[in-house]
Design an enzyme around this catalytic site. Structure first.
Site, PDB file in Angstrom:
ATOM      1  N   ARG A  68      -5.391   0.770  10.997  1.00 55.37           N
ATOM      2  CA  ARG A  68      -5.419   0.053   9.732  1.00 55.37           C
ATOM      3  C   ARG A  68      -6.855  -0.341   9.414  1.00 55.37           C
ATOM      4  O   ARG A  68      -7.678  -0.519  10.308  1.00 55.37           O
ATOM      5  CB  ARG A  68      -4.544  -1.213   9.787  1.00 55.37           C
ATOM      6  CG  ARG A  68      -3.043  -0.935   9.909  1.00 55.37           C
ATOM      7  CD  ARG A  68      -2.504  -0.277   8.659  1.00 55.37           C
ATOM      8  NE  ARG A  68      -1.067  -0.066   8.684  1.00 55.37           N
ATOM      9  CZ  ARG A  68      -0.469   1.046   9.089  1.00 55.37           C
ATOM     10  NH1 ARG A  68      -1.204   2.053   9.555  1.00 55.37           N
ATOM     11  NH2 ARG A  68       0.839   1.171   9.046  1.00 55.37           N
TER      12      ARG A  68
ATOM     13  N   GLU B 199      -5.852  -6.543   4.818  1.00 50.85           N
ATOM     14  CA  GLU B 199      -5.460  -5.386   5.631  1.00 50.85           C
ATOM     15  C   GLU B 199      -4.785  -4.351   4.757  1.00 50.85           C
ATOM     16  O   GLU B 199      -4.087  -4.690   3.799  1.00 50.85           O
ATOM     17  CB  GLU B 199      -4.518  -5.857   6.750  1.00 50.85           C
ATOM     18  CG  GLU B 199      -3.958  -4.757   7.630  1.00 50.85           C
ATOM     19  CD  GLU B 199      -2.534  -4.352   7.259  1.00 50.85           C
ATOM     20  OE1 GLU B 199      -1.968  -3.490   7.960  1.00 50.85           O
ATOM     21  OE2 GLU B 199      -1.995  -4.887   6.267  1.00 50.85           O
TER      22      GLU B 199
ATOM     23  N   CYS C 250       0.811  -1.214   0.000  1.00 54.53           N
ATOM     24  CA  CYS C 250       0.000   0.000   0.000  1.00 54.53           C
ATOM     25  C   CYS C 250       0.845   1.266   0.000  1.00 54.53           C
ATOM     26  O   CYS C 250       0.443   2.278   0.544  1.00 54.53           O
ATOM     27  CB  CYS C 250      -0.902  -0.009   1.226  1.00 54.53           C
ATOM     28  SG  CYS C 250       0.010  -0.336   2.753  1.00 54.53           S
TER      29      CYS C 250
ATOM     30  N   ARG D 283      -1.806   2.100  16.072  1.00 54.26           N
ATOM     31  CA  ARG D 283      -1.623   1.758  14.652  1.00 54.26           C
ATOM     32  C   ARG D 283      -2.998   1.573  14.027  1.00 54.26           C
ATOM     33  O   ARG D 283      -3.703   0.599  14.310  1.00 54.26           O
ATOM     34  CB  ARG D 283      -0.787   0.490  14.511  1.00 54.26           C
ATOM     35  CG  ARG D 283      -0.225   0.256  13.109  1.00 54.26           C
ATOM     36  CD  ARG D 283       0.714  -0.941  13.094  1.00 54.26           C
ATOM     37  NE  ARG D 283       1.409  -1.073  11.822  1.00 54.26           N
ATOM     38  CZ  ARG D 283       2.577  -0.519  11.532  1.00 54.26           C
ATOM     39  NH1 ARG D 283       3.187   0.229  12.436  1.00 54.26           N
ATOM     40  NH2 ARG D 283       3.148  -0.696  10.357  1.00 54.26           N
TER      41      ARG D 283
END
Length: 432
Positions: A188, A139, A96, A186
């Site tokens: 995501r 993810e 990504c 974090r």
């Protein structure tokens, strides 16, 4: 094992998905690898390939931990799909770089970017498999929901419509691991998809979308949430094929249409903003710090502290660009050193190395200021200690791995909730 769930792991990195689903030596990440994890998941094939890299360090670490059997270290775009074994669950944190915080939105190329194109490798596997995987678990960074800047949300809409055309219902959630007691902040996006014909797919059809999103869904059971907007969620139909969506979705839109939580079935999107609903224990940075086990190379020379403080501090100054033009530059300050009484900031790929940096973690200890060790970075992602330690792999490379990794505890909790749904499905089928 009875009711074994066969898994294919793409873009495997150093094995975060596998650790979350299978555990390590039969132990769970959420217990610090001290308590048993009875897992039905079994990775039957994995792939890790880093383009433009002569030595495939991540793949070498993966092989060292999990073995070479049924592990592929070749460009996934070149892999013959017929060589990939049939499986129940396909997982992966697909690359990504085009959406990440390291790249500005104006420079983002989205799905047509060099790395974003690997979404189509996932699409190819699903399309060409005669026995499609029943479930997908993916993810990405949360910026996927608003990429690219000229068509906010187009890339995610392409993914949703691609999966819709292949017969899947999809639910998603942006999860900040620290909101649920894990050691790192974090954020995501986690995406689950269910193939038409599975009982989970049928269950989604039988309830109101908001009921699945907030109560009955896999993600709702793994990570409970609340919402102030349950009566008026955003709803819209995906119109046209993926080419049409690529050209027209939210064209010129200055805001995105996708909230941090949502569901898509038969092309109908329901999405709303949710907040975490967690009242358990929180893990802070101090809990994971090594005591007396960190070598001198991680300590910062006193003569360099001013440089570190400058880079992390607020700025408002004149600068000159490469063409000789002067401009006003300003940025806010960061907390220095990093607080030990809170979860850590997000680990980035540039975490390693001695050079002063605005973004590297620095803590204050009785012996002085220092950077985080590879083991501490692994702990922040809930990996086993020294998981990435291997001859020929530098500490800087180990830090890079953790900057690219995910928080294993998130995978574990979603995996447990998904297994409960699948187990119920197997039970229902056996009763027919």
């Amino acid at each position: 094992m009875e009711n074994e769930i066969k898994v294919v792991e793409l873009f495997a990195g150093v094995g975060g998905f596998r650790l979350g689903l299978e555990g390590w030596n039969g132990k769970s990440a959420s217990s610090g690898y001290k308590k048993s994890l009875k897992s039905p998941y079994k990775v039957v094939w994995s792939n890790q390939w880093e383009p433009s890299t002569k030595t495939q360090h991540a793949s070498l670490v993966y092989e060292n931990r999990f073995g070479k059997n049924r592990h592929s270290n070749e460009d996934i775009a070149q892999v013959d799909v017929s060589k990939i074994p049939d499986h129940d669950l396909l997982v992966g944190g697909f690359p990504c770089q085009d959406y990440s915080v390291a790249t500005t939105l104006k420079n983002s190329k989205g799905l047509i970017g060099k790395k974003g194109v690997l979404w189509w490798s996932i699409h190819k596997i699903i399309s060409e498999k005669k026995n499609k995987p029943k479930y997908l678990f993916l993810e990405n960074v949360d910026r996927l929901l608003i990429s690219p800047s000229g068509q906010r949300g187009r890339d995610f809409a392409i993914i949703l419509q691609s999966l819709n055309e292949l017969g899947y219902a999809v639910e998603w959630r942006v999860i900040n691991a620290a909101d649920f007691g894990m050691p790192q902040r974090r954020r995501r996006i986690f995406i689950l998809a269910y193939l038409k014909g599975t009982n989970i797919y049928e269950s989604i059809k039988e309830v109101a979308p908001t009921e699945w999103i907030l109560e009955d869904g896999t993600l709702a059971e793994a990570f409970p949430v609340t919402s102030e907007n349950t009566l008026f969620p955003t709803e819209f139909k995906l119109k046209g094929d993926i080419v049409s969506i690529s050209e027209n979705f939210n064209k010129g839109g200055t805001t995105g249409l996708f909230e941090n939580t949502g569901l898509m079935i038969n092309g109908l999107v329901t999405t709303l903003k949710t907040q975490p609903n967690y009242d358990g224990k929180f893990t802070i940075l101090r809990d994971l710090i090594q005591n007396g086990e960190v070598t001198s190379e991680f300590y910062i020379d006193k003569n360099d502290l001013d440089k570190w403080a400058y880079l992390k501090g607020p700025k408002k100054e004149m600068r000159t660009n490469a063409q000789g033009f002067e401009y006003n530059y300003s940025e806010g300050g960061m907390i220095f050193p990093d607080p030990l009484d809170k979860p850590s900031r997000t680990i980035i790929t540039g975490e390693g190395g001695k050079s002063p940096s605005r973004f590297k973690h620095v803590i204050q200890t009785p012996k002085g200021y220092r950077r985080l060790s590879p083991v501490e970075l692994e702990r922040l992602n809930m990996f086993p200690d020294d998981h990435t330690k291997l001859e020929g792999v530098s500490d800087t490379k180990r830090a890079f791995f953790m900057g690219n990794a995910l928080v294993v505890g998130v995978i574990e909790k979603i995996g447990i909730a998904l297994n409960q749904k699948i187990t119920n499905e197997v039970t229902l089928q056996s009763e027919r």
